[in-house]
Design a protein around this motif. Structure first.
Motif, mmCIF file in Angstrom:
data_model
loop_
_atom_site.group_PDB
_atom_site.id
_atom_site.type_symbol
_atom_site.label_atom_id
_atom_site.label_comp_id
_atom_site.label_asym_id
_atom_site.label_seq_id
_atom_site.Cartn_x
_atom_site.Cartn_y
_atom_site.Cartn_z
ATOM 1 N N GLY A 77 38.461 41.047 45.283
ATOM 2 C CA GLY A 77 38.744 41.241 44.079
ATOM 3 C C GLY A 77 40.320 40.777 43.219
ATOM 4 O O GLY A 77 40.417 40.754 42.123
ATOM 5 N N SER A 78 41.096 39.752 44.128
ATOM 6 C CA SER A 78 42.203 38.948 43.599
ATOM 7 C C SER A 78 41.983 37.827 43.102
ATOM 8 O O SER A 78 42.128 37.446 42.116
ATOM 9 N N THR A 79 41.027 37.143 43.642
ATOM 10 C CA THR A 79 39.891 36.102 43.151
ATOM 11 C C THR A 79 38.696 36.301 41.495
ATOM 12 O O THR A 79 39.131 35.634 40.776
ATOM 13 N N LEU A 80 38.280 37.634 41.834
ATOM 14 C CA LEU A 80 38.106 37.828 40.279
ATOM 15 C C LEU A 80 39.069 38.485 39.181
ATOM 16 O O LEU A 80 38.659 37.260 38.087
ATOM 17 N N LEU A 122 39.906 35.569 38.037
ATOM 18 C CA LEU A 122 38.632 33.861 37.433
ATOM 19 C C LEU A 122 38.738 34.916 35.812
ATOM 20 O O LEU A 122 39.260 34.398 34.632
ATOM 21 N N VAL A 123 38.084 36.321 35.946
ATOM 22 C CA VAL A 123 38.016 36.840 34.489
ATOM 23 C C VAL A 123 39.957 36.760 33.502
ATOM 24 O O VAL A 123 39.636 36.707 32.467
ATOM 25 N N LEU A 124 40.950 37.245 34.388
ATOM 26 C CA LEU A 124 41.841 37.261 33.054
ATOM 27 C C LEU A 124 43.172 36.148 33.150
ATOM 28 O O LEU A 124 43.430 36.055 32.064
ATOM 29 N N PHE A 125 42.237 35.134 33.771
ATOM 30 C CA PHE A 125 43.412 33.230 34.229
ATOM 31 C C PHE A 125 42.186 32.632 33.989
ATOM 32 O O PHE A 125 43.279 31.532 32.389
ATOM 33 N N ALA A 126 40.983 32.050 34.529
ATOM 34 C CA ALA A 126 40.960 30.567 34.885
ATOM 35 C C ALA A 126 40.140 30.574 33.768
ATOM 36 O O ALA A 126 39.603 29.749 33.091
ATOM 37 N N VAL A 127 38.825 31.779 33.267
ATOM 38 C CA VAL A 127 37.983 31.869 32.525
ATOM 39 C C VAL A 127 39.323 31.708 30.592
ATOM 40 O O VAL A 127 38.552 30.885 30.122
ATOM 41 N N ILE A 131 40.831 24.110 36.014
ATOM 42 C CA ILE A 131 41.054 25.767 37.181
ATOM 43 C C ILE A 131 39.725 26.311 37.599
ATOM 44 O O ILE A 131 39.558 26.613 38.349
ATOM 45 N N VAL A 132 38.220 26.843 36.246
ATOM 46 C CA VAL A 132 37.599 27.636 36.934
ATOM 47 C C VAL A 132 36.641 26.605 37.643
ATOM 48 O O VAL A 132 36.000 27.240 38.977
ATOM 49 N N THR A 133 36.707 25.074 37.670
ATOM 50 C CA THR A 133 35.758 24.334 38.467
ATOM 51 C C THR A 133 36.521 24.486 40.201
ATOM 52 O O THR A 133 35.982 24.594 40.436
ATOM 53 N N ALA A 134 37.818 24.904 40.487
ATOM 54 C CA ALA A 134 38.314 24.655 41.459
ATOM 55 C C ALA A 134 38.768 26.727 42.229
ATOM 56 O O ALA A 134 38.171 26.349 43.018
ATOM 57 N N ALA A 135 38.657 27.293 40.959
ATOM 58 C CA ALA A 135 38.660 28.951 40.893
ATOM 59 C C ALA A 135 37.830 29.499 41.144
ATOM 60 O O ALA A 135 37.349 30.261 42.856
ATOM 61 N N GLY A 136 36.442 28.967 40.989
ATOM 62 C CA GLY A 136 35.156 29.569 41.172
ATOM 63 C C GLY A 136 34.575 29.607 42.473
ATOM 64 O O GLY A 136 34.284 30.354 43.237
ATOM 65 N N PRO A 137 34.460 28.588 43.352
ATOM 66 C CA PRO A 137 33.932 28.153 44.516
ATOM 67 C C PRO A 137 35.095 29.177 45.612
ATOM 68 O O PRO A 137 34.386 29.493 46.187
ATOM 69 N N VAL A 138 35.918 29.211 45.453
ATOM 70 C CA VAL A 138 37.245 29.968 46.199
ATOM 71 C C VAL A 138 36.272 31.220 46.056
ATOM 72 O O VAL A 138 36.374 32.428 47.049
ATOM 73 N N HIS A 139 36.369 32.181 44.447
ATOM 74 C CA HIS A 139 36.063 33.178 44.573
ATOM 75 C C HIS A 139 34.345 33.325 45.043
ATOM 76 O O HIS A 139 33.971 34.648 45.359
ATOM 77 N N GLY A 140 33.646 32.973 44.711
ATOM 78 C CA GLY A 140 32.073 32.995 46.054
ATOM 79 C C GLY A 140 32.339 32.863 47.912
ATOM 80 O O GLY A 140 31.834 33.710 47.515
ATOM 81 N N LEU A 186 27.064 52.905 48.666
ATOM 82 C CA LEU A 186 26.811 51.904 47.834
ATOM 83 C C LEU A 186 27.680 51.825 46.514
ATOM 84 O O LEU A 186 28.437 51.045 46.059
ATOM 85 N N ARG A 187 28.839 52.978 46.893
ATOM 86 C CA ARG A 187 30.467 52.804 46.227
ATOM 87 C C ARG A 187 31.239 51.365 46.721
ATOM 88 O O ARG A 187 31.433 50.204 45.415
ATOM 89 N N THR A 188 30.679 51.404 47.861
ATOM 90 C CA THR A 188 31.050 50.021 48.339
ATOM 91 C C THR A 188 31.071 49.240 48.043
ATOM 92 O O THR A 188 31.498 47.554 48.064
ATOM 93 N N GLY A 189 29.777 49.041 47.765
ATOM 94 C CA GLY A 189 28.824 47.580 47.801
ATOM 95 C C GLY A 189 28.435 46.859 46.420
ATOM 96 O O GLY A 189 29.076 45.977 46.261
ATOM 97 N N LEU A 190 29.217 48.177 45.676
ATOM 98 C CA LEU A 190 28.967 48.289 44.041
ATOM 99 C C LEU A 190 30.411 47.518 43.045
ATOM 100 O O LEU A 190 30.244 47.190 42.505
ATOM 101 N N ALA A 191 31.379 47.922 44.342
ATOM 102 C CA ALA A 191 33.049 48.234 44.486
ATOM 103 C C ALA A 191 32.904 46.275 44.043
ATOM 104 O O ALA A 191 33.962 45.496 42.797
ATOM 105 N N CYS A 192 32.821 44.946 44.375
ATOM 106 C CA CYS A 192 32.963 44.036 44.699
ATOM 107 C C CYS A 192 32.095 43.327 43.188
ATOM 108 O O CYS A 192 32.125 42.311 43.069
ATOM 109 N N LEU A 193 31.775 44.109 42.692
ATOM 110 C CA LEU A 193 30.737 43.848 41.649
ATOM 111 C C LEU A 193 31.802 44.160 40.128
ATOM 112 O O LEU A 193 31.293 42.915 38.637
ATOM 113 N N VAL A 194 32.557 45.213 40.031
ATOM 114 C CA VAL A 194 33.759 45.507 38.895
ATOM 115 C C VAL A 194 35.099 45.324 38.963
ATOM 116 O O VAL A 194 34.903 44.875 39.925
ATOM 117 N N PRO A 195 35.280 44.880 37.669
ATOM 118 C CA PRO A 195 36.787 43.777 37.863
ATOM 119 C C PRO A 195 37.426 45.440 37.896
ATOM 120 O O PRO A 195 37.100 46.643 37.777
#
Length: 109
Positions: free
Chosen positions: A23-26, A29-34, A45-54, A79-88
């Motif tokens: 969640g922190s890496t997402l 990425l969403v609020l700073f890197a992009v 910064i996206v080039t560096a942070a993207g693989p870390v998030h991956g 379902l809740r725990t699996g989908l949680a990683c897809l939403v900021p």
């Protein structure tokens, strides 16, 4: 050091840790890197942070499989725990449910 060992030894605590890291890496990425890439023209910064998030995402999924394979999860929880990683902020919201589950497991022992 003992606290770290205990946290990493428990699959549910490991899932919580993976969720917070993912969640922190997402959020980073969403609020700073992009925005830095598109507004300032600094794509490194996206080039560096993207693989870390991956890697954080893969770690979260591995921890999910580890926990779900042990049984004791309802379809709604999975379902809740699996989908949680897809939403900021999803893993942060789901963390309180996981914390309650950890507390219940500790009380049962």
């Amino acid at each position: 050091m003992e606290t770290i060992r205990k946290t990493l030894a428990n699959p549910l605590s490991r899932l919580r840790l993976a969720g917070l890291f993912e969640g922190s890496t997402l959020i980073f990425l969403v609020l700073f890197a992009v925005p830095m890439k598109h507004l300032v023209g600094y794509p490194a910064i996206v080039t560096a942070a993207g693989p870390v998030h991956g890697l954080a995402f893969v770690f979260y999924v591995v921890c999910l499989v580890d926990n779900f394979s042990g049984g004791g999860w309802s379809p709604k929880e999975m379902l809740r725990t699996g989908l949680a990683c897809l939403v900021p902020f999803g893993t942060f919201i789901n963390d309180r449910y996981l914390a309650a589950r950890v507390a219940n497991e500790a009380a049962a022992q």
